[in-house]
Design a protein around this motif. Structure first.
Motif, mmCIF file in Angstrom:
data_model
loop_
_atom_site.group_PDB
_atom_site.id
_atom_site.type_symbol
_atom_site.label_atom_id
_atom_site.label_comp_id
_atom_site.label_asym_id
_atom_site.label_seq_id
_atom_site.Cartn_x
_atom_site.Cartn_y
_atom_site.Cartn_z
ATOM 1 N N UNK A 57 4.694 1.580 1.379
ATOM 2 C CA UNK A 57 5.780 2.092 0.538
ATOM 3 C C UNK A 57 6.497 3.262 1.218
ATOM 4 N N UNK A 58 5.745 4.088 1.938
ATOM 5 C CA UNK A 58 6.358 5.199 2.649
ATOM 6 C C UNK A 58 7.378 4.715 3.676
ATOM 7 N N UNK A 59 7.011 3.678 4.434
ATOM 8 C CA UNK A 59 7.937 3.119 5.422
ATOM 9 C C UNK A 59 9.141 2.473 4.749
ATOM 10 N N UNK A 60 8.900 1.788 3.633
ATOM 11 C CA UNK A 60 9.993 1.134 2.907
ATOM 12 C C UNK A 60 10.982 2.174 2.384
ATOM 13 N N UNK A 61 10.455 3.282 1.853
ATOM 14 C CA UNK A 61 11.327 4.342 1.340
ATOM 15 C C UNK A 61 12.168 4.954 2.462
ATOM 16 N N UNK A 62 11.562 5.153 3.626
ATOM 17 C CA UNK A 62 12.303 5.682 4.772
ATOM 18 C C UNK A 62 13.408 4.722 5.197
ATOM 19 N N UNK A 63 13.108 3.421 5.213
ATOM 20 C CA UNK A 63 14.110 2.436 5.606
ATOM 21 C C UNK A 63 15.226 2.364 4.572
ATOM 22 N N UNK A 64 14.886 2.480 3.288
ATOM 23 C CA UNK A 64 15.907 2.470 2.239
ATOM 24 C C UNK A 64 16.861 3.648 2.404
ATOM 25 N N UNK A 65 16.299 4.820 2.687
ATOM 26 C CA UNK A 65 17.143 6.000 2.918
ATOM 27 C C UNK A 65 18.004 5.805 4.152
ATOM 28 N N UNK A 66 17.420 5.202 5.175
ATOM 29 C CA UNK A 66 18.164 4.966 6.415
ATOM 30 C C UNK A 66 19.335 4.014 6.190
ATOM 31 N N UNK A 67 19.121 2.966 5.380
ATOM 32 C CA UNK A 67 20.211 2.041 5.041
ATOM 33 C C UNK A 67 21.405 2.813 4.485
ATOM 34 N N UNK A 68 21.129 3.658 3.500
ATOM 35 C CA UNK A 68 22.208 4.387 2.848
ATOM 36 C C UNK A 68 22.916 5.354 3.779
ATOM 37 N N UNK A 69 22.144 6.153 4.521
ATOM 38 C CA UNK A 69 22.731 7.160 5.411
ATOM 39 C C UNK A 69 23.535 6.494 6.523
ATOM 40 N N UNK A 70 22.974 5.461 7.139
ATOM 41 C CA UNK A 70 23.649 4.799 8.259
ATOM 42 C C UNK A 70 24.954 4.158 7.819
ATOM 43 N N UNK B 77 3.397 -4.225 9.700
ATOM 44 C CA UNK B 77 2.532 -3.906 8.558
ATOM 45 C C UNK B 77 2.816 -4.734 7.308
ATOM 46 N N UNK B 78 4.013 -5.315 7.225
ATOM 47 C CA UNK B 78 4.372 -6.104 6.045
ATOM 48 C C UNK B 78 4.879 -7.468 6.523
ATOM 49 N N UNK B 79 4.325 -8.559 6.020
ATOM 50 C CA UNK B 79 4.708 -9.878 6.520
ATOM 51 C C UNK B 79 6.145 -10.263 6.171
ATOM 52 N N UNK B 80 6.728 -11.069 7.068
ATOM 53 C CA UNK B 80 8.060 -11.618 6.835
ATOM 54 C C UNK B 80 9.118 -10.546 6.699
ATOM 55 N N UNK B 81 10.087 -10.822 5.818
ATOM 56 C CA UNK B 81 11.184 -9.882 5.583
ATOM 57 C C UNK B 81 10.986 -9.109 4.288
ATOM 58 N N UNK C 135 0.840 -1.189 0.000
ATOM 59 C CA UNK C 135 0.000 0.000 0.000
ATOM 60 C C UNK C 135 0.884 1.250 0.000
ATOM 61 N N UNK C 136 0.253 2.416 -0.176
ATOM 62 C CA UNK C 136 1.010 3.662 -0.179
ATOM 63 C C UNK C 136 1.713 3.877 1.159
ATOM 64 N N UNK C 137 1.030 3.561 2.257
ATOM 65 C CA UNK C 137 1.628 3.736 3.580
ATOM 66 C C UNK C 137 2.814 2.787 3.768
#
Length: 294
Positions: free
Chosen positions: A80-93, A179-183, A76-78
């Motif tokens: 995807x929003x969390x996934x995008x935040x986590x993707x950005x966090x991966x890169x920055x961290x 909100x999203x099953x598994x990994x 869902x859009x929500x």
């Protein structure tokens, strides 16, 4: 039934009955992570921290894509929003941590990064012991960042940025897991982060011709610091209570410092070792002092 099993496992931890396989796996995971970071840093002169991180992200994305098998069209859009935040966090961290390693060494960088999960553990607690642990951890950080001619405050700041990134990773992963099953969510975030790093990797390759040794070191960093620890954590969290897992996380700054000395020849002074000990002690005391439930 499950609650009774959990309480039994917690009592086993207090008696020192953590399964030996779990202990070995946790130690191996921590050692693999720090060894991978050390080996990856050997490629810094050729690829730079950004190039090493790019290769590491590619490896992590490949492994998580196979394990997580994300169904991207169902998000869902929500979500995807969390996934995008986590993707950005991966890169920055990862980028901030590896740049910090390049500037201040593996042991100090990982010690500062460890403040992220420690802050999450202490946040919101009203126990006096946790307040004391927070003061002890802050004292360790102040000692690490004490003014001196050779202090690299940018490197230390990047280590603290990595700590904030690790804390954000914990919170985001918790939300995504609900909100999203598994990994699937983590895998999707890893793939997106790898895509962002494609032009970075290409730019590094164009301006700095990578050697086979540098590429091998970066790939090793991806395997040792991403793929193997992820698999090890999946195994461990099914067999070891969360309390014991959190306690064993404390060994990472020590492992990083030891690997830095043995692999990279990075020696720490007495004050740095005392600071590391203070931060580890803060985490250990906080976990051991948690209320016990019958």
């Amino acid at each position: 039934m499950q609650a009774a099993s959990t309480r039994s496992a917690d009592r086993a931890v207090l008696r020192g009955a953590v399964p030996m396989a779990g202990v070995c796996t946790m130690l191996a995971s921590g050692l693999s992570t720090q060894l991978g970071a050390a080996i990856g840093s050997l490629a810094f002169p050729v690829l730079g921290p950004a190039g090493v991180i790019a290769v590491r992200q590619y490896v992590a994305a490949a492994v998580l894509l196979i394990l997580g098998r994300p169904r991207l069209r169902s998000f869902t859009r929500r979500q995807w929003g969390l996934v995008l935040l986590l993707a950005a966090d991966f890169g920055v961290t990862n980028l901030s941590l590896y740049t910090a390693i390049d500037r201040i060494g593996l042991g100090l960088a990982v010690t500062l990064e460890f403040l992220g999960p420690l802050a999450i553990a202490l946040a919101g607690s009203h126990r006096r012991v946790d307040l004391g642990c927070a003061v002890l951890a802050v004292a360790g950080v102040v000692a690490l960042m004490r003014p001196r001619p050779t202090a690299d405050y940018l490197g230390m700041g990047l280590g603290l940025l990595a700590a904030a990134g690790w804390a954000a990773y914990i919170l985001l992963n918790r939300s995504i897991g609900q909100r999203i099953p598994g990994a699937q969510g983590t895998a999707a975030a890893a793939v997106l982060s790898a895509l962002v790093f494609l032009p970075i990797g290409a730019g590094v390759a164009v301006h700095h011709t990578p050697s086979a040794g540098a590429i091998g070191a970066a790939v090793a960093a991806g395997i040792l610091s991403s793929a193997l620890p992820f698999l090890a954590d999946l195994f461990t969290l099914r067999r070891v209570p969360a309390e014991a897992f959190g306690l064993f996380m404390s060994v990472n700054p020590v492992l990083a410092a030891v690997v830095g000395v043995l692999v990279l020849g990075q020696h720490l002074d007495v004050a740095a070792w005392l600071s590391i000990a203070a931060i580890i002690a803060a985490n250990t005391i906080s976990i051991l002092a948690q209320p016990r439930h019958a």
